[in-house]
Enzyme design. Sequence first.
Site, mmCIF file in Angstrom:
data_model
loop_
_atom_site.group_PDB
_atom_site.id
_atom_site.type_symbol
_atom_site.label_atom_id
_atom_site.label_comp_id
_atom_site.label_asym_id
_atom_site.label_seq_id
_atom_site.Cartn_x
_atom_site.Cartn_y
_atom_site.Cartn_z
ATOM 1 N N ASN A 10 0.890 -1.173 0.000
ATOM 2 C CA ASN A 10 0.000 0.000 0.000
ATOM 3 C C ASN A 10 0.922 1.216 0.000
ATOM 4 O O ASN A 10 1.483 1.584 1.038
ATOM 5 C CB ASN A 10 -0.889 -0.033 1.247
ATOM 6 C CG ASN A 10 -1.895 1.101 1.264
ATOM 7 O OD1 ASN A 10 -1.818 2.031 0.454
ATOM 8 N ND2 ASN A 10 -2.825 1.045 2.193
ATOM 9 N N LYS B 205 3.497 0.720 2.971
ATOM 10 C CA LYS B 205 3.204 -0.343 3.940
ATOM 11 C C LYS B 205 3.269 -1.669 3.198
ATOM 12 O O LYS B 205 2.878 -1.741 2.033
ATOM 13 C CB LYS B 205 1.795 -0.164 4.517
ATOM 14 C CG LYS B 205 1.670 1.053 5.403
ATOM 15 C CD LYS B 205 0.310 1.029 6.117
ATOM 16 C CE LYS B 205 -0.005 2.402 6.653
ATOM 17 N NZ LYS B 205 -1.351 2.867 6.392
ATOM 18 N N ARG C 141 -2.651 -2.126 -3.382
ATOM 19 C CA ARG C 141 -3.890 -1.372 -3.169
ATOM 20 C C ARG C 141 -3.822 -0.135 -4.049
ATOM 21 O O ARG C 141 -2.845 0.608 -4.016
ATOM 22 C CB ARG C 141 -3.990 -0.947 -1.709
ATOM 23 C CG ARG C 141 -5.248 -0.166 -1.481
ATOM 24 C CD ARG C 141 -5.177 0.708 -0.279
ATOM 25 N NE ARG C 141 -6.385 1.535 -0.270
ATOM 26 C CZ ARG C 141 -6.474 2.665 0.386
ATOM 27 N NH1 ARG C 141 -5.461 3.127 1.069
ATOM 28 N NH2 ARG C 141 -7.588 3.356 0.350
ATOM 29 N N HIS D 179 -13.352 2.193 0.098
ATOM 30 C CA HIS D 179 -13.328 1.089 1.080
ATOM 31 C C HIS D 179 -13.980 -0.168 0.483
ATOM 32 O O HIS D 179 -14.470 -1.028 1.215
ATOM 33 C CB HIS D 179 -14.110 1.417 2.373
ATOM 34 C CG HIS D 179 -13.543 2.530 3.201
ATOM 35 N ND1 HIS D 179 -14.330 3.487 3.787
ATOM 36 C CD2 HIS D 179 -12.276 2.833 3.548
ATOM 37 C CE1 HIS D 179 -13.571 4.332 4.472
ATOM 38 N NE2 HIS D 179 -12.308 3.956 4.327
ATOM 39 N N HIS E 46 -18.275 0.590 7.625
ATOM 40 C CA HIS E 46 -16.822 0.644 7.821
ATOM 41 C C HIS E 46 -16.532 1.954 8.546
ATOM 42 O O HIS E 46 -16.607 3.033 7.957
ATOM 43 C CB HIS E 46 -16.114 0.588 6.462
ATOM 44 C CG HIS E 46 -14.621 0.709 6.545
ATOM 45 N ND1 HIS E 46 -13.759 -0.333 6.273
ATOM 46 C CD2 HIS E 46 -13.830 1.753 6.887
ATOM 47 C CE1 HIS E 46 -12.512 0.065 6.440
ATOM 48 N NE2 HIS E 46 -12.525 1.336 6.812
ATOM 49 N N ARG F 26 -13.007 14.722 8.207
ATOM 50 C CA ARG F 26 -13.766 15.100 6.994
ATOM 51 C C ARG F 26 -15.212 15.444 7.343
ATOM 52 O O ARG F 26 -15.825 14.775 8.172
ATOM 53 C CB ARG F 26 -13.750 13.950 5.989
ATOM 54 C CG ARG F 26 -12.392 13.738 5.371
ATOM 55 C CD ARG F 26 -12.383 12.529 4.458
ATOM 56 N NE ARG F 26 -11.236 11.678 4.771
ATOM 57 C CZ ARG F 26 -11.125 10.411 4.439
ATOM 58 N NH1 ARG F 26 -12.070 9.821 3.752
ATOM 59 N NH2 ARG F 26 -10.050 9.722 4.781
ATOM 60 N N ASN G 271 -14.070 -1.868 17.507
ATOM 61 C CA ASN G 271 -13.605 -1.711 18.893
ATOM 62 C C ASN G 271 -14.508 -0.910 19.804
ATOM 63 O O ASN G 271 -14.314 -0.914 21.007
ATOM 64 C CB ASN G 271 -12.223 -1.025 18.889
ATOM 65 C CG ASN G 271 -11.185 -1.890 18.215
ATOM 66 O OD1 ASN G 271 -11.022 -3.049 18.578
ATOM 67 N ND2 ASN G 271 -10.509 -1.343 17.214
ATOM 68 N N GLU H 75 -8.255 -5.937 4.636
ATOM 69 C CA GLU H 75 -8.096 -5.565 3.230
ATOM 70 C C GLU H 75 -6.843 -6.203 2.620
ATOM 71 O O GLU H 75 -6.848 -6.601 1.460
ATOM 72 C CB GLU H 75 -8.055 -4.035 3.107
ATOM 73 C CG GLU H 75 -9.435 -3.415 3.321
ATOM 74 C CD GLU H 75 -9.408 -2.014 3.900
ATOM 75 O OE1 GLU H 75 -9.005 -1.857 5.074
ATOM 76 O OE2 GLU H 75 -9.778 -1.069 3.193
HETATM 77 P P1 ADP Z 1 -8.115 4.113 9.080
HETATM 78 O O1 ADP Z 1 -9.339 4.723 8.495
HETATM 79 O O2 ADP Z 1 -6.968 5.070 9.209
HETATM 80 O O3 ADP Z 1 -7.741 2.755 8.523
HETATM 81 P P2 ADP Z 1 -8.856 2.638 11.476
HETATM 82 O O4 ADP Z 1 -9.850 1.759 10.833
HETATM 83 O O5 ADP Z 1 -7.613 2.051 12.003
HETATM 84 O O6 ADP Z 1 -8.519 3.900 10.593
HETATM 85 O O7 ADP Z 1 -9.604 3.391 12.683
HETATM 86 C C1 ADP Z 1 -8.967 4.358 13.453
HETATM 87 C C2 ADP Z 1 -9.954 4.873 14.513
HETATM 88 O O8 ADP Z 1 -10.344 3.751 15.322
HETATM 89 C C3 ADP Z 1 -9.372 5.931 15.448
HETATM 90 O O9 ADP Z 1 -10.231 7.053 15.512
HETATM 91 C C4 ADP Z 1 -9.352 5.224 16.774
HETATM 92 O O10 ADP Z 1 -9.658 6.103 17.824
HETATM 93 C C5 ADP Z 1 -10.426 4.187 16.659
HETATM 94 N N1 ADP Z 1 -10.167 3.095 17.589
HETATM 95 C C6 ADP Z 1 -9.177 2.183 17.531
HETATM 96 N N2 ADP Z 1 -9.212 1.388 18.621
HETATM 97 C C7 ADP Z 1 -10.249 1.817 19.375
HETATM 98 C C8 ADP Z 1 -10.828 1.417 20.604
HETATM 99 N N3 ADP Z 1 -10.325 0.401 21.287
HETATM 100 N N4 ADP Z 1 -11.908 2.094 21.059
HETATM 101 C C9 ADP Z 1 -12.404 3.137 20.364
HETATM 102 N N5 ADP Z 1 -11.926 3.564 19.204
HETATM 103 C C10 ADP Z 1 -10.871 2.922 18.719
#
Ligand code: ADP
Length: 404
Positions: A10, A17, A96, A185, A213, A246, A341, A389
């Site tokens: 990526n 990455k 990607r 996505h 997502h 955004r 999460n 992904e």
């Molecule tokens: P990207 O769009 O950059 O791929 P991710 O899918 O990794 O992002 O999501 C990042 C977001 O997920 C951040 O805003 C982060 O705060 C949130 N996040 C990650 N772990 C947790 C958690 N345990 N609880 C709440 N939010 C979380």
Amino acid sequence: MVVLKILVINAGSSSLKYQLFNTDTAEVLAKGVCERIGIGDPAGSGGHIKHTPAGKPTMEEDFPMPTHADGIRRVVELLTSTVISSMSEIDAVGHRVLHGGAEFSGSVLVTDDVKAAIKRCFPLGPLHNPANLTGILACEEAMGDIPQVAVFDTAFHQTMPDYAYTYAIPHEYAEKYKIRRYGFHGTSHRYVSAQAAKFLGKDPVGLKIVTCHLGNGSSIAAVKDGKCVDTSMGLTPLEGLPMGTRSGVLDPAILETVMNGEKITDISEMLTILNKKSGMLGISGISSDFRDLLAAKAKGDARAILALKCFTYAIKKYIGAYAAAMGGVDCVVFTAGVGENNADIRAEAVEGLEFMGISIDPVKNNTRGTVDVTAEGGKVKVLVIPTDEEFVIASDTEEIVKAL
Ligand code: ADP
């Protein structure tokens, strides 16, 4: 059975990455990131690499990388000194690529024509596509004529009907500038919707799924019979939900009001505000990171509470809209950093949707991994499914390379 080792890349403008997959076991043999490519003087002296072989500690080094090809060459050295014995063990590379325009509805083997098409999509993905193509050219330079596959973020959404992807602007502009909803996505929406069908033990054909997502960037898709029929991101990843930084969807007239008021004469400056200073960060004035917002909410911060409410309210509206678009919904899936999460956000997003048969069990909701969080008696399955992904990119690459 032929087992392939596939390098997934990526590439960003100054970063790259990577993950090396064993396609038989879906095992990640190593992963890492090259950062600050081309940054620092003498040329590229600021480069830094983090490399993590499976089950071993992360190795970090400062390494001068004037170009992405220098990064790839070093990655191959790191791989051959930790998890494989020579570069010839790598069978293919999967990339990607952000934007495939209307040219790609699936993953493809990289050829000169494909490279030219990725280039034609530069105006549609000006920040990502040039970097993605640089990654492909860098692998050619560093790894010779190894087969390479391009996997597009937009591809899964190409099945949307015209009335879902058409914007109500003068048609000649839409045609001239290729303005339409593309969606992003797609690799994630495709993966989690397929996993949801598998988890439910059902054929995707016949299922109506809303996939959420939710990460730094967030999008929602309506997936009917295994195909995308609508999605919240549009021409660019700015449309749809309010995100980390955004704005998401807004009245275009807001641009005129803010630009006049703030004496902003450059539209790209305004778009930078909408892309980088809006969303959760803009509303809360605290952070774009959902963990920070939750911490601020716990202390009673009114703007953090408002930002999170705007986010979950927008998710709820999309779930309702997409259920209407599909004539029903069988399953809602939450994925990505926030969706996987954050139990509170999931719960808030579906609060009040009991009338549609959607509700979450608070105890099940506090679990991690692939989990069914549907409340007792809920007609609509609510699932949490971790996205992957890179795994999809490796699988698509494997499929295409095995057929060569
Ligand atoms: P990207 O769009 O950059 O791929 P991710 O899918 O990794 O992002 O999501 C990042 C977001 O997920 C951040 O805003 C982060 O705060 C949130 N996040 C990650 N772990 C947790 C958690 N345990 N609880 C709440 N939010 C979380």
